[in-house]
Design an enzyme around this catalytic site. Structure first.
Site, short mmCIF file in Angstrom:
data_model
loop_
_atom_site.label_atom_id
_atom_site.label_comp_id
_atom_site.label_asym_id
_atom_site.label_seq_id
_atom_site.Cartn_x
_atom_site.Cartn_y
_atom_site.Cartn_z
N LYS A 92 3.11 11.29 -0.48
CA LYS A 92 2.51 10.83 0.77
C LYS A 92 2.84 9.36 1.00
O LYS A 92 2.38 8.49 0.25
CB LYS A 92 0.98 10.99 0.73
CG LYS A 92 0.32 10.65 2.06
CD LYS A 92 -1.15 10.27 1.92
CE LYS A 92 -1.26 8.83 1.50
NZ LYS A 92 -0.82 7.88 2.60
N GLU A 104 -7.07 -11.20 -3.84
CA GLU A 104 -5.64 -11.11 -3.53
C GLU A 104 -5.47 -11.37 -2.03
O GLU A 104 -5.90 -10.59 -1.20
CB GLU A 104 -5.15 -9.71 -3.88
CG GLU A 104 -3.69 -9.46 -3.69
CD GLU A 104 -3.33 -8.04 -4.07
OE1 GLU A 104 -4.09 -7.10 -3.73
OE2 GLU A 104 -2.29 -7.85 -4.72
N GLU A 115 -0.37 1.69 -10.29
CA GLU A 115 0.23 0.37 -10.04
C GLU A 115 -0.62 -0.28 -8.97
O GLU A 115 -0.52 0.06 -7.80
CB GLU A 115 1.68 0.54 -9.57
CG GLU A 115 2.60 1.16 -10.58
CD GLU A 115 2.96 0.18 -11.70
OE1 GLU A 115 3.62 0.62 -12.65
OE2 GLU A 115 2.59 -1.00 -11.61
N CYS A 118 2.59 -7.26 -4.50
CA CYS A 118 1.54 -7.23 -5.52
C CYS A 118 1.77 -8.27 -6.60
O CYS A 118 0.88 -8.57 -7.38
CB CYS A 118 1.52 -5.85 -6.17
SG CYS A 118 3.13 -5.42 -6.84
#
Ligand SMILES: NC(=O)c1ccc[n+]([C@@H]2O[C@H](COP(=O)([O-])OP(=O)(O)OC[C@H]3O[C@@H](n4cnc5c(N)ncnc54)[C@H](O)[C@@H]3O)[C@@H](O)[C@H]2O)c1
Ligand SMILES: O=C[C@H](O)CS(=O)(=O)O
Length: 495
Positions: free
Chosen positions: A190, A397, A266, A300
């Site tokens: 997906k 983040e 991840e 990331c």
């Protein structure tokens, strides 16, 4: 098949068959079972690029069933046979890099040159695991009794589900397709609803490369939870590999626990970038620029917190700010653009919140600040000084082009600050004293550490994190292990 897409996109493509608006599963291009579609928009202009199949539960279950049927024969193929298909897949991606980059820039906004780089980076995983497919070695172990012979074999886990985010619409899918297919698994995938076109183009090339029907499925959907619920509960799905936020990873981990599902996660990051007094300042600034502003800060492994030692703090900020001021913000198709738009208004709001919070607690803007004359989700690359651990930028983040620079005095102090986060994906530091390099590298609690470099991502090395950045590794000689099961064969009666 005629894809309804804007002229601005179609006119840029040499091969328009790469633009797909249907789901791909069971080796066929299909509309969603209920005929639903959702819009894919260009974040730079807001225009609708295409309307793609919005798959639902019926499609997902069918794709999983067809994947199960196809996987057995794919696993029975030799590693060399799988390797040949992956090599053709790699060659086709590279041969179509220009068109694939156009599609990627249109749906995600990154500059075309950076999109080309991403296409090649993603393809490198197809090349790498096409080679690794031939090296799924087992072991023989000396028997523990005179009549025993012991063999360890590795077998593919079976049907794998995969989910990826919008920030690398081509490289993240390739980073999951490649090891799964090399190991002999079938993969039901997906893409992010913001950026499905790149993944659909990859499916088209995988089909051309000779992937057997059903081995690769790409299911665009606006109902990501429906996909997650199904793959975490359907007993046919033996593994989920997820790349995305820690929050969603945590949800999926809990859902998969019901069937003890094999997982690779991840997840989010909060990378420290440390510059010691003895660092080469020009090298450190160059490293900070690539680490912080690659993909407009939307990776990331971007530097999220920059720490400069007291002796070079002012000089570092001066050099960094001068470099930031050269970055041009604009449409990804403009060859002079260094930074495209952020992916969404939500992303822009988070950036504005982090800047406002830092200023309210005493930080100062050296360059940049809120808003951009282009409006929309275009933002200015920003450098802050006088930043402290009390600010949101220290804990969250940012995922945008914001460089908060903290001052520190000692190695012990900065290592403690760098490790003061629940994340553990990537960290970076610049230093030249070899004893300090080893001390700091060994103390940093991260899965990956860049030393005197701001760019660490490569298919030959194990990519992944610790703590709440997840587990499992993508790429390298370790990358296949997540898609294989070890089986121990104990043969008795050998006399
Ligand atoms: N560690 C890595 O390799 C890596 C790489 C890229 C991005 N990321 C992380 O991803 C995040 C940014 O991407 P994002 O905002 O798209 O993340 P996100 O977690 O919101 O979405 C990631 C993917 O998960 C899907 N999703 C969301 N909720 C779901 C659910 N309940 N069930 C199933 N699927 C669901 C989304 O549709 C998307 O495809 C950042 O935290 C970034 O650090 C990590
Ligand atoms: O967002 C992080 C991805 O893993 C991209 S990269 O591997 O760092 O290029």
């Amino acid at each position: 098949m005629t894809v309804l897409a804007t002229r601005s996109l179609l006119d840029r493509l040499s091969d328009r068959t790469l633009l797909r608006d249907q789901a791909f599963y069971g080796g066929e291009w299909r509309d969603a079972g209920n005929g639903a579609q959702f819009d894919v928009t260009n974040p730079s202009t807001g225009e609708v690029l295409a309307r793609v199949a919005d798959t639902g539960l019926e499609d997902i279950r069918r794709a999983i069933d067809l994947a199960e049927a196809a996987q057995k024969d794919w696993a029975a193929a030799t590693g060399k046979e799988r390797a040949a298909v992956l090599r053709r897949f790699f060659d086709l991606v590279m041969a179509n890099i220009d068109d694939l980059a156009v599609i990627l820039t249109a749906e995600m906004g990154k500059p075309l040159s950076e999109a080309r780089g991403e296409i090649a980076y993603g393809a490198s995983y197809l090349e790498w695991f096409g080679e690794e497919a031939k090296r799924v070695y087992g072991d023989t172990i000396p028997g523990h009794q005179r009549d025993k012979r012991i063999v360890v074999v590795k077998q593919p886990v079976g049907v794998v589900a995969a989910i990826t985010p919008w920030n690398f619409p081509s490289a993240m899918p390739c980073r999951k397709f490649a090891p799964a297919l090399a190991a002999g698994c079938a993969i039901v995938f997906k893409p992010a609803m913001e950026t499905p076109l790149s993944a659909l183009a990859l499916a088209h090339l995988g089909e051309q490369a000779g992937l057997p029907k059903g081995v690769l499925s790409v299911l665009p959907t606006s109902r990501s939870r429906v996909f997650g619920d199904e793959v975490c509960s359907n007993p046919i799905v033996k593994k989920l590999t997820f790349t995305g936020s820690t929050e969603v990873g945590r949800t999926l981990m809990a859902q998969g626990a019901q069937k003890i599902m094999k997982l690779s996660l991840e997840l989010g990051g909060n990378a420290p970038f440390i510059v010691f007094d003895d660092a080469d300042l020009d090298e450190a600034v160059q490293g900070a620029m690539i680490s912080k502003f690659r993909n407009n800060g939307q990776t990331c492994v971007c530097a999220n917190r920059i720490y400069a030692q007291a002796g070079i703090y002012d000089a570092f900020i001066e050099k960094l700010s001068a470099a930031v001021e050269t970055l041009k913000v604009g449409d990804g198709f403009d060859p002079d653009t260094a930074l495209g738009p952020l992916i969404s208004t939500r992303a822009k709001a988070k950036l504005d919140d982090h800047i406002a919070d830092a200023l309210s607690l005493g930080a100062e803007i050296v360059v940049g600040g809120e808003g951009h004359e282009l409006g929309g989700t275009f933002v200015r690359p920003t450098v802050l000084k006088g930043v402290t651990p009390a600010m949101k930028v220290a804990r969250e983040e940012t995922f945008a082009p914001l460089a908060p620079v903290f001052r520190f005095e000692t190695e012990e102090q900065v290592v403690a600050m760098a490790n003061d986060t629940e994340f553990g994906l990537a960290a970076y530091f610049y230093a030249r004293d070899i004893a300090q390099v080893w001390r700091v590298a060994e103390q940093l609690e991260y899965g990956m550490v860049g030393i005197n470099t701001g760019l660490i991502s490569t298919e030959v090395a194990p990519f992944g994190g610790v703590k709440q950045s997840g587990f499992g590794r993508e790429g390298s000689k370790y990358g296949l292990d997540d898609f294989l099961s070890l089986k121990y064969l104990c043969m008795g009666g050998v006399r």
